[in-house]
Scaffold this motif. Structure first.
Motif: not given
Length: 544
Positions: A254-267, A327-339
């Motif tokens: 319950f806790a983990s699935l709610v956390e995935l909804e509240n904090t998606p990786i895209s954040k 790291p890929a998401l944090q540098s998505s501006a440099l490598h958008p397709h990789h992210a």
């Protein structure tokens, strides 16, 4: 065996050619797929010779299971690599070199691991090597321990005090080692469990170790009655640990699935400052550790071999992504397709994982676990308002997701489906009330939570009635001793068709080796279009 290893060597040579330049061509990928398909086809033909006792006799064969995991992972990586190549073709071959290397490295690791496992199987076939306790899951270890105790007490009832010491020497030393491994698994889970469950799990582990030590220390005791009481105390401690671990596991889901909804990786792409980013990364890492433990125990409790393989594959994908996606998401501006590709892959694997977890979980146990948490929340709200009820209501959305799967919804009776509709209505109303920006009178919120509790309790009762009607109209698949029924937990359902024991957490199945037609199959994770449309490993991965 030599032919299989030779084909794997050819696959390795092709991977070595697949550097950032040549891997950009679809022709290279098609050549690798054709070679790997030849290997997989021959492997399927030789598998009965390499592992003649698997899976018919059940248990664990770590090498065979690793081979199927690697086969599934290769198919997953090929699918993602094709997508990477197609995106690279649209933006130039150098658009996603890091992504191509990521999936090539994973394929290379899997092919090399298959080579090692085939060599191990060959040795096992020649030397008859058995799996060690380290290769067993938590559930298999529990069964081993309980089987030892059951055999001990049966022999105890049919032996003389003079022969009792011989029985002890044969059975009890291995039992102590099994219990130590059980505690090791339980403490690994306790390390990522919710704070409220950590202490209880640790105390139950201490109790189990204490009861086991008492049982082993008194091995010279020749009083059969005394020995039986000690064995029953140890059995009770084993059941107590497993029962609570089941409940703690559902809490964590319950806790983990709610956390995935509240904090998606895209954040992680859009965190406004470094402090918030650091907190998001910490929360992400914590939840991934929890997901891994949920998956490990889901594999242990699952009854279906295909399901086990796909859960393992999802965990392997998530573990591989864990080191590079932030790291890929944090540098998505440099490598958008990789992210983009890594994020898409992460979300895809997580969706498969979540659906499989919901397929494994028993619906009644999930509802009962939520009702316990909801009742505690209502009690605290009445005792000391005001409280924030958003989290407990969001956890109700996990039940909504659970019954969204056709395999779960279809098991409801007509009355159950009507109650499910009522549940959806009151849950949406509760979500709307607790999400309002303006303050709402606590009594109004509590009233709706009580209605939610009432509807879910009725839905649980409807599931019970449907189960009992189904069980009464067909032959029982279990032969459970009255002693086992007495010592077991109150809320229990069949966990393993091969086991005499009934446990909670997973749904009841009538055939362990026949997958549900509505369940996820490996083809869900490997279906793709384009130049690789002919590359189908569904039949190769089908476990007969």
């Amino acid at each position: 065996m030599e032919s299989l290893l030779r084909q794997l060597s050819i696959c390795n040579e092709l991977i070595a050619q697949g550097d950032a330049c040549t891997a950009g061509h679809i022709d290279w990928l098609n050549e690798f797929c054709a070679t790997f398909l030849d290997f997989a086809s021959e492997l399927k033909a030789h598998l009965p010779e390499l592992a003649p006792k698997w899976p018919a006799e059940g248990g664990t064969n770590i090498d065979v299971e690793t081979i199927f995991l690697c086969l599934t992972q290769v198919v997953t990586c090929i699918t993602q690599l094709e997508r990477t190549i197609n995106i690279g073709g649209s933006f130039g071959h150098e658009a996603t070199p890091m992504t191509r290397l990521h999936f090539l490295d994973r394929i290379d690791w899997c092919v090399r691991r298959i080579y090692v496992c085939l060599s191990q199987l060959d040795l096992q076939q020649a030397n008859g090597q058995a799996n060690s306790l380290e290769d067993h899951t938590f559930v298999e270890l529990m069964d081993l321990a309980l089987d030892h105790l059951e055999a001990f007490m049966e022999t105890l009832a049919n032996t003389t005090p003079a022969n009792l010491l011989c029985i002890v020497e044969e059975n009890e030393l291995q039992l102590g080692s099994i219990v130590n491994h059980i505690v090791r698994h339980a403490l690994a889970f306790a390390n990522v469990a919710l704070e409220a469950d950590k202490k209880a799990l640790s105390e139950l582990c201490e109790t189990l170790l204490s009861e086991c030590a008492t049982f082993l220390e008194d091995s010279g005791e020749l009083n059969p009655g005394h020995r039986k009481l000690e064995a029953l105390s140890l059995e009770r401690a084993l059941y107590g640990l497993e029962t609570y671990l089941n409940e703690a596991l559902l809490h964590l889901i319950f806790a983990s699935l709610v956390e995935l909804e509240n904090t998606p990786i895209s954040k992680l792409r859009h965190a406004p400052d470094s402090e918030l980013t650091e907190q998001l990364v910490h929360d992400f890492d914590t939840n991934m550790d929890r997901i891994q433990q949920i998956g490990v125990l889901a594999i242990a409790f699952s009854q279906d071999i295909k399901t086990k393989t796909i859960v393992r594959s999802c965990l392997a994908s998530l573990e591989s992504l864990d080191a590079c996606i932030v790291p890929a998401l944090q540098s998505s501006a440099l490598h958008p397709h990789h992210a983009d590709i890594l994020e898409h892959h992460f979300n895809e694997e997580m969706l498969i994982f979540r659906n499989l977890i919901h397929e494994i979980i028993d619906s009644r146990s999930l509802i009962s676990n939520y009702l316990d948490m909801l009742a505690e929340s209502i009690h605290l709200a009445v005792k000391s308002p005001p409280r924030d009820h958003l989290l407990i209501v969001q956890m109700g959305s996990v039940l909504e997701e659970h019954f969204r799967l056709p395999v779960n919804y279809s098991e409801l009776s007509d009355d159950g489906k009507r109650l499910h509709t009522d549940f959806m209505l009151i849950l949406s109303e509760c979500l709307a009330v607790v999400s309002l920006s303006t303050p709402v009178e606590p009594k109004r919120i509590v009233k709706r939570l009580k209605i939610l509790y009432s509807v879910l309790a009725k839905l649980r009762d409807a599931i019970d009635r449907n189960k009992y009607v189904h069980d009464d109209s067909s032959d029982s698949v279990l032969n459970v001793s009255s002693r086992r029924q007495f010592t077991n937990a109150t809320r229990t359902l069949l966990r393993s068709c091969k086991s005499k024991r009934q446990r909670s957490f997973v749904r009841q199945r009538r055939d362990c080796l026949v997958p549900n037609p509505q369940s996820f199959s490996i083809s869900n994770s490997i279906s793709h279009q384009g130049d690789l449309i002919s590359f189908q490993l569904t039949e190769i991965l089908r476990i007969n």
